[in-house]
Motif scaffolding. Structure first.
Motif, short mmCIF file in Angstrom:
data_model
loop_
_atom_site.label_atom_id
_atom_site.label_comp_id
_atom_site.label_asym_id
_atom_site.label_seq_id
_atom_site.Cartn_x
_atom_site.Cartn_y
_atom_site.Cartn_z
N LEU B 93 -19.73 62.46 -2.08
CA LEU B 93 -18.56 62.20 -1.23
C LEU B 93 -17.27 62.67 -1.88
O LEU B 93 -16.39 63.20 -1.21
CB LEU B 93 -18.47 60.69 -0.91
CG LEU B 93 -19.50 60.19 0.09
CD1 LEU B 93 -19.41 58.68 0.26
CD2 LEU B 93 -19.33 60.88 1.44
N PHE B 94 -17.19 62.48 -3.21
CA PHE B 94 -16.02 62.95 -3.93
C PHE B 94 -15.85 64.46 -3.73
O PHE B 94 -14.77 64.95 -3.41
CB PHE B 94 -16.14 62.62 -5.42
CG PHE B 94 -14.97 63.06 -6.24
CD1 PHE B 94 -13.83 62.27 -6.32
CD2 PHE B 94 -14.99 64.25 -6.94
CE1 PHE B 94 -12.74 62.67 -7.07
CE2 PHE B 94 -13.91 64.67 -7.70
CZ PHE B 94 -12.77 63.86 -7.76
N ILE B 98 -12.77 66.44 -1.96
CA ILE B 98 -12.01 67.49 -2.65
C ILE B 98 -12.10 68.80 -1.86
O ILE B 98 -11.13 69.53 -1.70
CB ILE B 98 -12.55 67.70 -4.08
CG1 ILE B 98 -12.30 66.45 -4.94
CG2 ILE B 98 -11.92 68.93 -4.73
CD1 ILE B 98 -10.87 66.21 -5.32
N SER B 99 -13.30 69.07 -1.35
CA SER B 99 -13.50 70.34 -0.64
C SER B 99 -12.67 70.40 0.64
O SER B 99 -12.32 71.49 1.10
CB SER B 99 -14.97 70.56 -0.33
OG SER B 99 -15.37 69.74 0.74
N GLY B 103 -10.51 73.33 1.09
CA GLY B 103 -10.97 74.13 2.22
C GLY B 103 -9.89 74.41 3.25
O GLY B 103 -9.83 75.50 3.82
N VAL B 104 -9.00 73.44 3.49
CA VAL B 104 -7.99 73.63 4.54
C VAL B 104 -7.21 74.93 4.35
O VAL B 104 -7.14 75.74 5.27
CB VAL B 104 -7.06 72.40 4.65
CG1 VAL B 104 -5.85 72.70 5.51
CG2 VAL B 104 -7.83 71.22 5.24
N PRO B 105 -6.67 75.16 3.14
CA PRO B 105 -5.99 76.46 3.01
C PRO B 105 -6.94 77.66 2.87
O PRO B 105 -6.71 78.69 3.50
CB PRO B 105 -5.13 76.30 1.75
CG PRO B 105 -5.78 75.20 0.99
CD PRO B 105 -6.41 74.30 1.98
N ILE B 106 -7.99 77.55 2.07
CA ILE B 106 -8.75 78.77 1.75
C ILE B 106 -9.71 79.20 2.86
O ILE B 106 -10.09 80.36 2.94
CB ILE B 106 -9.51 78.69 0.41
CG1 ILE B 106 -10.70 77.75 0.49
CG2 ILE B 106 -8.60 78.33 -0.73
CD1 ILE B 106 -11.62 77.87 -0.72
N LEU B 107 -10.10 78.27 3.74
CA LEU B 107 -11.04 78.67 4.79
C LEU B 107 -10.38 79.52 5.87
O LEU B 107 -11.04 80.03 6.77
CB LEU B 107 -11.68 77.43 5.42
CG LEU B 107 -12.81 76.82 4.59
CD1 LEU B 107 -13.12 75.41 5.06
CD2 LEU B 107 -14.07 77.67 4.65
N ARG B 108 -9.06 79.66 5.77
CA ARG B 108 -8.40 80.60 6.69
C ARG B 108 -8.72 82.03 6.30
O ARG B 108 -8.59 82.94 7.10
CB ARG B 108 -6.88 80.40 6.64
CG ARG B 108 -6.46 79.00 7.02
CD ARG B 108 -5.05 78.74 6.54
NE ARG B 108 -4.11 79.52 7.31
CZ ARG B 108 -3.31 78.99 8.22
NH1 ARG B 108 -3.35 77.70 8.45
NH2 ARG B 108 -2.46 79.74 8.88
N SER B 226 -21.36 71.23 2.92
CA SER B 226 -21.87 72.15 1.91
C SER B 226 -21.56 71.65 0.50
O SER B 226 -22.42 71.65 -0.39
CB SER B 226 -21.24 73.53 2.14
OG SER B 226 -21.17 74.26 0.96
N SER B 227 -20.34 71.18 0.30
CA SER B 227 -19.93 70.73 -1.02
C SER B 227 -20.61 69.40 -1.39
O SER B 227 -20.88 69.14 -2.57
CB SER B 227 -18.42 70.54 -1.07
OG SER B 227 -17.80 71.73 -0.66
#
Lengths: 260, 323
Positions: B93-94, B98-99, B103-108, B226-227
């Motif tokens: 869960l940690f 964190i992901s 993820g919010v910025p990099i998954l763009r 995934s994370s």
């Protein structure tokens, strides 16, 4: 008639270039309105502005009185303003039916977790999507290619599939991006008839951006003409055909000016 | 499910839970437990990477989450007295949490840009572990206790690993159980509407947005799942080695997680599992080639990608005559 979509002074600047400059017009409920203009007039940009796929530099678009400009595209779709695409934008590795089923996303009542565990609501949703997809396939006459992989389809069918995907979202207003581009005469006529039926049988409002003059004249209730990013005329097909500004925009005035 | 598939699944479960332990007991090759446990755990991590492939993102950062999960478990156990069984979900869960932030910025980003950022992620995780006081720098965390007993309502479900005659078998069974559960989740995701939406994202994000899919949300959700997989595989790895260092998971591990997916096949749920088994064992078997190990391994990998670009499992399709 009431205005369902109001475009108010919408502007888009890319650096120093103004692609769309303070364009305003209304779309009435239940009409078919076309936006036309010569190459590079800013049609596509205007289209993206209305569907909120690019942020505006000024002005706004109202849908039923609510501002939809600069909202995330999926939120605009959720409100009932749905666009189709110019190119072969479909889910290539899915069959025609799968494409349409997946496009029913907005109509799911179950949560994603519900779908994951296969809740009864999720199963009901799936059944409804399947039935609705079959109905859309029948409506657009795609029965023969129902289970064909989308990447194998010819141009004409791709456009029809693009429209089917749009329909699956149950839009209030459908925005069609050059629905007749790259089609032969017969395909165009089928498409014209289909767009008419969308309005007549399903009560949709249609806004389309198009190149193909004969088709536009045939299909539109009203036409908005833009050139160099600005609106130069608005009216019925007959009025537009007779408008000197429009003729000038299409045939060009510079040629005459420099004596050619 | 078709009968043949059901039969295959039953055979698979029989093999991992019964046949493998029986065979190992019969041949006395106890070392195989460690190898197979590693394969099972790595394939959980690869399952996560596979899922990000499924939304059209090349993820070379799974090592970061394995490391993170491992550290969370190690710290909670040694410094806060948590039971291993509590740290197993908490570690996952940690990582998921964190992901979301990462993820919010990099998954763009898409394509090679996303891949590059994730590649850096593993290195960032390693350097963070080196720098933070709580992770004890390069000395790492050692003497982590073995998993204790797991009891619910006074009933002991799993006895203390330290008191077991054969903890290796226990770890093996734990790892394969987790693997089976992870792949069941993966299978269910792929075969539910969630999977259809992932495919829509993979094939055309703009169109997905136009039909009302909240693409940003879905991407982050999938990346978090995934994370989570990466995290829980790290937790168990640490429990087995009873220690963790910043170098426990490095960029090579992240690359390997991705390669397992490629080799197994990106369009098959079992792909990452098969890929992990083949590559991990393949590498082990090639130790006999000594200096030439890497050369042969790499050549075989290139050959495999040329001959079977859709993964080893695409062989089944060819035999079955599909397409």
């Amino acid at each position: 008639m009431t205005a369902i979509l109001q475009v108010k002074g919408i502007t888009k600047r890319y650096g120093g270039l103004t692609a769309v400059n303070a364009v305003s017009f209304d779309v009435q409920k239940g009409e078919i309105l076309s936006v036309i203009g010569p190459n590079g007039a800013g049609k596509s940009t205007l289209f993206k502005l209305i569907s909120s796929f690019v942020p505006t530099s000024g002005g706004e678009v109202l849908f039923n009185g609510t501002r939809i400009s600069d909202l995330a595209p999926h939120k605009v779709a959720r409100m009932g303003v749905v666009r189709t695409f110019q190119e072969t934008t479909i889910f290539k590795s899915m069959t025609v039916r799968e494409n349409i089923i997946v496009a029913h996303h907005l109509r799911s009542k179950s949560s994603l977790f519900g779908f994951f565990i296969g809740s009864s609501q999720a199963r009901a949703d799936e059944a409804e999507f399947g039935a609705s997809a079959d109905e859309i396939v029948d409506f657009l006459g795609l029965q023969a290619i129902r289970h064909e992989l989308a990447s194998n389809l010819p141009q004409g069918h791709l456009r029809a599939l693009g429209m089917a995907i749009g329909l699956a979202t149950k839009p209030t207003i459908l925005l069609l991006d050059e629905p007749f581009a790259g089609m032969n005469h017969d395909e165009t006529m089928t498409m014209v008839a289909n767009v008419r039926r969308l309005r007549d049988e399903r009560g949709l409002t249609v806004l389309l951006v198009e190149h193909d003059m004969p088709a536009v004249m045939k299909i539109s209730d009203r036409i908005v003409v833009i050139n160099f990013g600005e609106k130069i005329a608005e009216g019925t097909p007959a009025q537009i055909q007779a408008n000197p500004k429009v003729i000038e925009a299409y045939l060009g005035s510079e040629d005459a000016a420099i004596g050619l | 499910m078709k009968t043949s598939k059901k039969l295959g699944l039953a055979l698979f479960l029989l093999a991992v839970f019964v046949l493998v332990p029986v065979m190992i007991a019969a041949t006395g090759r106890k070392d195989l437990y460690y190898t197979l446990t590693s394969v099972a755990l790595l394939s959980i991590g690869s399952a996560g990477v596979w899922l990000t492939f499924y939304i059209g993102r090349i993820n070379i950062g799974q090592g970061a989450y394995a490391l993170m999960g491992g550290y969370v478990s190690a710290i909670l156990m040694t410094q806060a007295g948590f039971s291993f069984w509590a740290t197993l979900p908490l570690g996952g869960l940690f990582c998921a949490l964190i992901s979301v932030g990462i993820g919010v910025p990099i998954l763009r980003l898409r394509g090679v840009y996303f891949a590059m950022v994730t590649l850096v992620l593993t290195e960032v995780a390693r350097l963070t572990a080196l720098a933070l006081p709580v992770t004890n720098g390069a000395k790492g965390i050692t003497s982590i206790p073995l998993p204790g007993a797991l009891s619910i309502g006074g009933v002991t479900l799993i006895p203390d690993f330290a008191t077991m005659a054969n903890p290796k078998l226990a770890f093996y069974l734990l790892a394969v159980t987790m693997m089976v559960a992870s792949y069941a989740v993966l299978w269910r995701i792929v075969n539910s509407r969630l999977g259809h939406l992932c495919r829509s994202l993979q094939q055309n994000e703009e169109l997905a947005a136009s039909i009302g899919v909240n693409t940003a949300y879905l991407r982050v959700l999938v990346y978090a799942i995934s994370s989570f997989f990466g995290g829980i595989s790290g937790v168990v790895f640490v429990a087995i080695s009873q220690s963790i260092y910043p170098s426990s998971f490095v960029v090579t591990d992240s690359v390997n997680f991705m390669l397992y997916c490629f080799v197994g096949g990106l369009s098959y749920v079992a792909g990452p599992m098969v890929g992990t088994l083949l590559l991990y064992f393949g590498w082990d078997l090639l130790t006999v080639a000594k200096d030439y190990q890497m050369l042969i391994y790499s050549s075989a990998m290139i050959a495999l990608m040329l001959v079977l670009p859709n993964g080893v499992l695409s062989l089944l399709d060819r035999i079955g005559g599909k397409k």
